[in-house]
Design a protein around this motif. Structure first.
Motif, PDB file in Angstrom:
ATOM      1  N   LEU A 156       0.828  -1.192   0.000  1.00 25.13           N
ATOM      2  CA  LEU A 156       0.000   0.000   0.000  1.00 25.13           C
ATOM      3  C   LEU A 156       0.870   1.251   0.000  1.00 25.13           C
ATOM      4  CD1 LEU A 156      -2.690  -0.964   2.698  1.00 25.13           C
ATOM      5  CD2 LEU A 156      -2.619  -1.547   0.261  1.00 25.13           C
ATOM      6  N   ALA A 157       0.348   2.323  -0.565  1.00 20.91           N
ATOM      7  CA  ALA A 157       1.073   3.591  -0.570  1.00 20.91           C
ATOM      8  C   ALA A 157       1.099   4.208   0.824  1.00 20.91           C
ATOM      9  CB  ALA A 157       0.428   4.549  -1.560  1.00 20.91           C
ATOM     10  N   ALA A 158       0.098   3.860   1.630  1.00 24.64           N
ATOM     11  CA  ALA A 158       0.007   4.351   3.004  1.00 24.64           C
ATOM     12  C   ALA A 158      -0.801   3.348   3.810  1.00 24.64           C
ATOM     13  CB  ALA A 158      -0.662   5.723   3.039  1.00 24.64           C
ATOM     14  N   PRO A 159      -0.630   3.331   5.117  1.00 22.57           N
ATOM     15  CA  PRO A 159      -1.392   2.378   5.941  1.00 22.57           C
ATOM     16  C   PRO A 159      -2.892   2.557   5.763  1.00 22.57           C
ATOM     17  CG  PRO A 159       0.376   3.377   7.212  1.00 22.57           C
ATOM     18  CD  PRO A 159       0.304   4.142   5.929  1.00 22.57           C
ATOM     19  N   ASP A 160      -3.604   1.453   5.801  1.00 24.25           N
ATOM     20  CA  ASP A 160      -5.058   1.471   5.684  1.00 24.25           C
ATOM     21  C   ASP A 160      -5.627   0.381   6.580  1.00 24.25           C
ATOM     22  OD1 ASP A 160      -7.710   1.466   5.069  1.00 24.25           O
ATOM     23  OD2 ASP A 160      -7.468   1.196   2.912  1.00 24.25           O
ATOM     24  N   PRO A 161      -6.152   0.761   7.750  1.00 26.42           N
ATOM     25  CA  PRO A 161      -6.645  -0.246   8.698  1.00 26.42           C
ATOM     26  C   PRO A 161      -7.823  -1.059   8.162  1.00 26.42           C
ATOM     27  CG  PRO A 161      -7.283   1.964   9.377  1.00 26.42           C
ATOM     28  CD  PRO A 161      -6.300   2.125   8.257  1.00 26.42           C
ATOM     29  N   GLN A 162      -8.459  -0.591   7.083  1.00 33.02           N
ATOM     30  CA  GLN A 162      -9.604  -1.307   6.530  1.00 33.02           C
ATOM     31  C   GLN A 162      -9.209  -2.373   5.508  1.00 33.02           C
ATOM     32  OE1 GLN A 162     -13.285   1.245   5.947  1.00 33.02           O
ATOM     33  NE2 GLN A 162     -11.662   2.646   5.356  1.00 33.02           N
ATOM     34  N   PHE A 163      -7.970  -2.394   5.086  1.00 28.83           N
ATOM     35  CA  PHE A 163      -7.616  -3.226   3.941  1.00 28.83           C
ATOM     36  C   PHE A 163      -7.795  -4.719   4.194  1.00 28.83           C
ATOM     37  CE2 PHE A 163      -4.745  -5.276   0.871  1.00 28.83           C
ATOM     38  CZ  PHE A 163      -5.311  -4.775  -0.294  1.00 28.83           C
ATOM     39  N   ARG A 164      -7.622  -5.157   5.412  1.00 28.88           N
ATOM     40  CA  ARG A 164      -7.802  -6.584   5.687  1.00 28.88           C
ATOM     41  C   ARG A 164      -9.231  -7.023   5.383  1.00 28.88           C
ATOM     42  NH1 ARG A 164      -8.557  -7.652  12.059  1.00 28.88           N
ATOM     43  NH2 ARG A 164      -9.709  -5.779  12.637  1.00 28.88           N
ATOM     44  N   TYR A 165     -10.200  -6.108   5.552  1.00 25.77           N
ATOM     45  CA  TYR A 165     -11.586  -6.440   5.220  1.00 25.77           C
ATOM     46  C   TYR A 165     -11.797  -6.464   3.713  1.00 25.77           C
ATOM     47  CZ  TYR A 165     -12.230  -5.208  10.144  1.00 25.77           C
ATOM     48  OH  TYR A 165     -12.132  -5.140  11.515  1.00 25.77           O
ATOM     49  N   THR A 166     -11.045  -5.644   3.005  1.00 24.66           N
ATOM     50  CA  THR A 166     -11.148  -5.636   1.545  1.00 24.66           C
ATOM     51  C   THR A 166     -10.809  -7.010   0.985  1.00 24.66           C
ATOM     52  OG1 THR A 166     -10.592  -3.284   1.410  1.00 24.66           O
ATOM     53  CG2 THR A 166     -10.217  -4.601  -0.561  1.00 24.66           C
ATOM     54  N   ILE A 167      -9.754  -7.616   1.493  1.00 22.59           N
ATOM     55  CA  ILE A 167      -9.354  -8.945   1.036  1.00 22.59           C
ATOM     56  C   ILE A 167     -10.453  -9.966   1.322  1.00 22.59           C
ATOM     57  CG2 ILE A 167      -7.679 -10.816   1.364  1.00 22.59           C
ATOM     58  CD1 ILE A 167      -6.594  -8.434  -0.174  1.00 22.59           C
ATOM     59  N   ALA A 168     -11.165  -9.783   2.433  1.00 20.97           N
ATOM     60  CA  ALA A 168     -12.218 -10.732   2.809  1.00 20.97           C
ATOM     61  C   ALA A 168     -13.495 -10.544   1.993  1.00 20.97           C
ATOM     62  CB  ALA A 168     -12.539 -10.589   4.296  1.00 20.97           C
ATOM     63  N   LYS A 169     -13.587  -9.446   1.245  1.00 22.58           N
ATOM     64  CA  LYS A 169     -14.800  -9.169   0.477  1.00 22.58           C
ATOM     65  C   LYS A 169     -14.629  -9.386  -1.026  1.00 22.58           C
ATOM     66  CE  LYS A 169     -15.478  -5.002   1.929  1.00 22.58           C
ATOM     67  NZ  LYS A 169     -16.147  -3.694   2.043  1.00 22.58           N
ATOM     68  N   VAL A 170     -13.440  -9.722  -1.466  1.00 18.46           N
ATOM     69  CA  VAL A 170     -13.205  -9.885  -2.904  1.00 18.46           C
ATOM     70  C   VAL A 170     -12.964 -11.354  -3.223  1.00 18.46           C
ATOM     71  CG1 VAL A 170     -11.684  -9.335  -4.823  1.00 18.46           C
ATOM     72  CG2 VAL A 170     -12.351  -7.551  -3.214  1.00 18.46           C
TER      73      VAL A 170
END
Length: 528
Positions: A156-170
């Motif tokens: 990621l270009a910068a930290p994103d605390p939501q990204f772990r959920y993104t992986i779980a939704k795709v």
């Protein structure tokens, strides 16, 4: 439309639509433990996509999608994510996510799952020109790389605390299948394929989907032989479907109908708080809604408490801003949050005299006429717009309500902006983080930004929040500053946050039911 909700996700019409599922009484008795699938499950759902292309699904439609196209990680009701198609996952730093692929997995057509498929799946959403409903969730992705034969590395270009959920939704799709069929993947003639316990059997766009058990699934036999999800033609049909026994349950029925379902014999309801908001959007690039005095006039003319009681029967709470207060309070100091929300609420007062005074200062002092598009899949939107129309008539604004199907509403409000400039919608959060809704509806260029709002100060504050560690006590004040600035600019009016319900045959329940149930392997959580 958020998920990033989301999202993030877009929840079309209700757009996050959150609900519960129900099953046949006969299915309950066998409980799926014999190694054979139970009888078929038939449920009424609030909406269905125009296509099962992974880019055109989000929120509640993932309840079907993720049973076919499995994600690398699966969401758990405690908020964690655990390996699924991934055998392991690590985070060497706050901006690097590494996933090792499980061995021996195949798609339903027999072809092997590879890291090339994973990379391709993610790039469908992360590409600069992606039309994915969840493109916003991938905006921080700097690179997606393959390491060796079984590892995918996302930076990621910068930290994103939501990204772990993104992986779980795709869900992961077949690269070869997409290369062969192109944009026809997910249509009735070219059903989507995946690695999951179910496969697509029949599909009528925006109407009905049937999944059947994948006989070659690598794991335990699927719980049901088939799952049918159908959109009711109207409110009456939704109730009749349960009364006649044709269907086994209804998920996320309109709140205006909850009383009807509570009166049904043989069905039991479940209730949960929704991370969602009904709102009024002003397209700030279209006159007269580019005039803040017009926006303030309309805001003061909306009787929000009357909407809670009249449209939703008290099954909702006033929304002082884009994030429900309990979500923000859980992330910060509850006392400070309460004070900040009280200040925001005071600025949204229903006051027809103030509304007339604002309109008198505007570019349209004598009033005007406007057509409000609503998603026909969510009857509450139409009721909100009609009720608003009665109030707005008092200040000289004439309202016409136009019901559109999911795709038409999406084009009018989010994508092509063909509406007059005033719209009603519902947006749901696609992750438990308070940033989810604000990021998706306030960031310039994201389709959830129906107002086409662009304030560099707000954009910077949202970015600052995202960079802070999840335990940093300054996170909530940063986000509250962004929301307070937005309230002054008024690109939208927050109306209310609803509760969510589902009704299903007596004796059935979904363990740990919450607003994100559709991200779980929900068929395995049904109990009798």
């Amino acid at each position: 439309m958020n998920t990033s909700r989301s999202r993030t996700t877009w929840r079309p019409g209700v757009v996050l639509v959150v609900a519960l599922v129900s099953v046949l009484a006969a299915a309950c008795s066998s409980s799926g433990t014999s190694g054979e699938a139970d009888d078929e499950l038939k449920i009424i759902v609030p909406s269905a996509p125009a296509s099962w292309d992974t880019r055109q699904t989000a929120s509640q439609t993932l309840a079907a999608q993720l049973l076919v196209n499995e994600p690398l990680m699966t969401y758990q009701s405690d908020g964690s994510v655990v390996p699924n198609l991934a055998s392991s996952a690590t985070n060497p730093s706050r901006t690097v996510y590494e996933y090792t692929l499980r061995k021996g997995v195949t798609f339903s057509d027999g072809s092997p799952l590879t890291v090339d498929d994973v990379k391709f799946s993610y790039e469908l959403h992360s590409a600069d020109d992606s039309t994915s409903y969840t493109a916003a969730a991938w905006s921080q992705v700097d690179s997606i790389e393959i390491s060796g034969t079984d590892k995918i590395v996302i930076t990621l270009a910068a930290p994103d605390p939501q990204f772990r959920y993104t992986i779980a939704k795709v869900g992961i799709v077949s690269k070869a299948y997409y290369e062969k069929h192109g944009d026809t993947v997910g249509t009735p003639d070219v059903p989507q394929i995946g690695t999951g316990p179910y496969v697509f059997d029949r599909f009528a766009p925006q109407s009905k989907t049937t999944l059947v058990a994948n006989a070659d699934y690598r794991g335990d036999p699927p719980r049901f032989s088939s799952i049918t999800m159908e959109v009711a033609k109207d409110d009456a049909a939704r109730v009749v479907a349960l009364q006649t026994g044709e269907f086994d349950g209804v998920v996320n029925p309109p709140l205006s109908q909850i009383g009807s379902f509570e009166d049904l014999d043989g069905f039991t309801g479940q209730e949960a708080s929704d991370l969602a908001i009904y709102r009024v959007n002003f397209d700030t690039e279209k006159p007269p809604f580019d005039d803040v005095h017009v926006r303030r006039a309309i805001m003061h003319a909306i009787n929000r408490p009357a909407l809670v009681d009249g449209v939703f029967g008290g099954r909702a709470a006033l929304a002082s801003t884009l994030v429900p207060e309990p979500i923000m309070a859980a992330a910060g100091d509850p006392t400070e949050v309460k004070q900040a929300y009280a200040a925001l609420e005071s600025g949204l007062a229903f006051d027809l005299d103030a509304a007339r005074a604002e309109l008198a200062q505007s570019s349209r002092p004598d009033g005007f006429a406007v057509e409000i598009p609503v998603d026909q899949g969510d009857p509450s939107q139409s009721l909100i717009a009609q009720t608003m129309g009665q109030d707005l008539a008092e200040i000289g604004v004439t309202v016409k309500v136009k019901a559109l199907d999911q795709q038409g509403h999406g084009n009018a409000v989010y994508f092509k902006h063909t509406a007059d400039g005033l719209s009603v919608d519902s947006w749901n959060g696609g992750t438990p983080d308070p940033l989810n809704i604000p990021k998706n509806v306030l960031t310039p260029g994201l389709f959830g930004n129906a107002a086409r709002y662009d304030n560099s100060e707000v954009t910077a504050l949202l970015s600052d929040y995202q960079k802070l560690d999840i335990e940093d006590p300054t996170r909530v004040p940063v986000l509250m500053e962004a929301l307070s600035t937005t309230a002054t600019d008024l690109p939208m009016v927050p109306l209310l946050t609803p509760k969510v319900y589902a009704f299903f045959r007596d004796g059935m329940a979904l363990e740990d039911f919450d607003t994100f149930w559709y991200m779980t392997r929900w068929t395995e959580n049904l109990t009798s």
